[in-house]
Design a protein around this motif. Structure first.
Motif, PDB file in Angstrom:
ATOM      1  N   LYS A 177       0.839  -1.201   0.000  1.00 52.09           N
ATOM      2  CA  LYS A 177       0.000   0.000   0.000  1.00 52.09           C
ATOM      3  C   LYS A 177       0.874   1.252   0.000  1.00 52.09           C
ATOM      4  N   ASP A 215       1.041   4.137  -3.117  1.00 53.33           N
ATOM      5  CA  ASP A 215       0.623   5.521  -2.890  1.00 53.33           C
ATOM      6  C   ASP A 215       1.792   6.464  -2.621  1.00 53.33           C
ATOM      7  N   ILE A 223      -2.357  12.861  -1.005  1.00 53.65           N
ATOM      8  CA  ILE A 223      -3.252  11.941  -0.304  1.00 53.65           C
ATOM      9  C   ILE A 223      -4.009  12.762   0.727  1.00 53.65           C
TER      10      ILE A 223
END
Length: 84
Positions: free
Chosen positions: A8, A12, A21
């Protein structure tokens, strides 16, 4: 807080480094905490930050020549004026 994991974080990472984000503060916090505790992701984050700064600096220091800008704008106007 639970660890979001390397997968993850790496997925990102570029958005995280650019501060994109913003949809979820929890995701931002989890990624930040994971990077703080994972040497591999720390290294990747350092590379991503370095590249982001270098690209930003390169893009802000140079501008297209005036004649090129004029040519591009003229071409865009021509394309927009064409019937579809």
């Amino acid at each position: 807080m639970s660890d979001c994991g390397c997968e993850k974080t790496r997925a990102d990472l570029e958005a995280f480094v650019r501060g994109e984000i913003g949809c979820c503060q929890t995701a931002h916090t989890e990624i930040r905490e994971h990077i703080a505790n994972c040497p591999g992701c720390q290294d990747e984050a350092t590379v991503a930050r370095t590249l982001t700064v270098a690209v930003h600096r390169a893009c802000s220091e140079e501008a297209a020549p005036a004649d090129l800008r004029t040519q591009v704008i003229a071409k865009l106007r021509d394309v927009q004026a064409e019937p579809h």
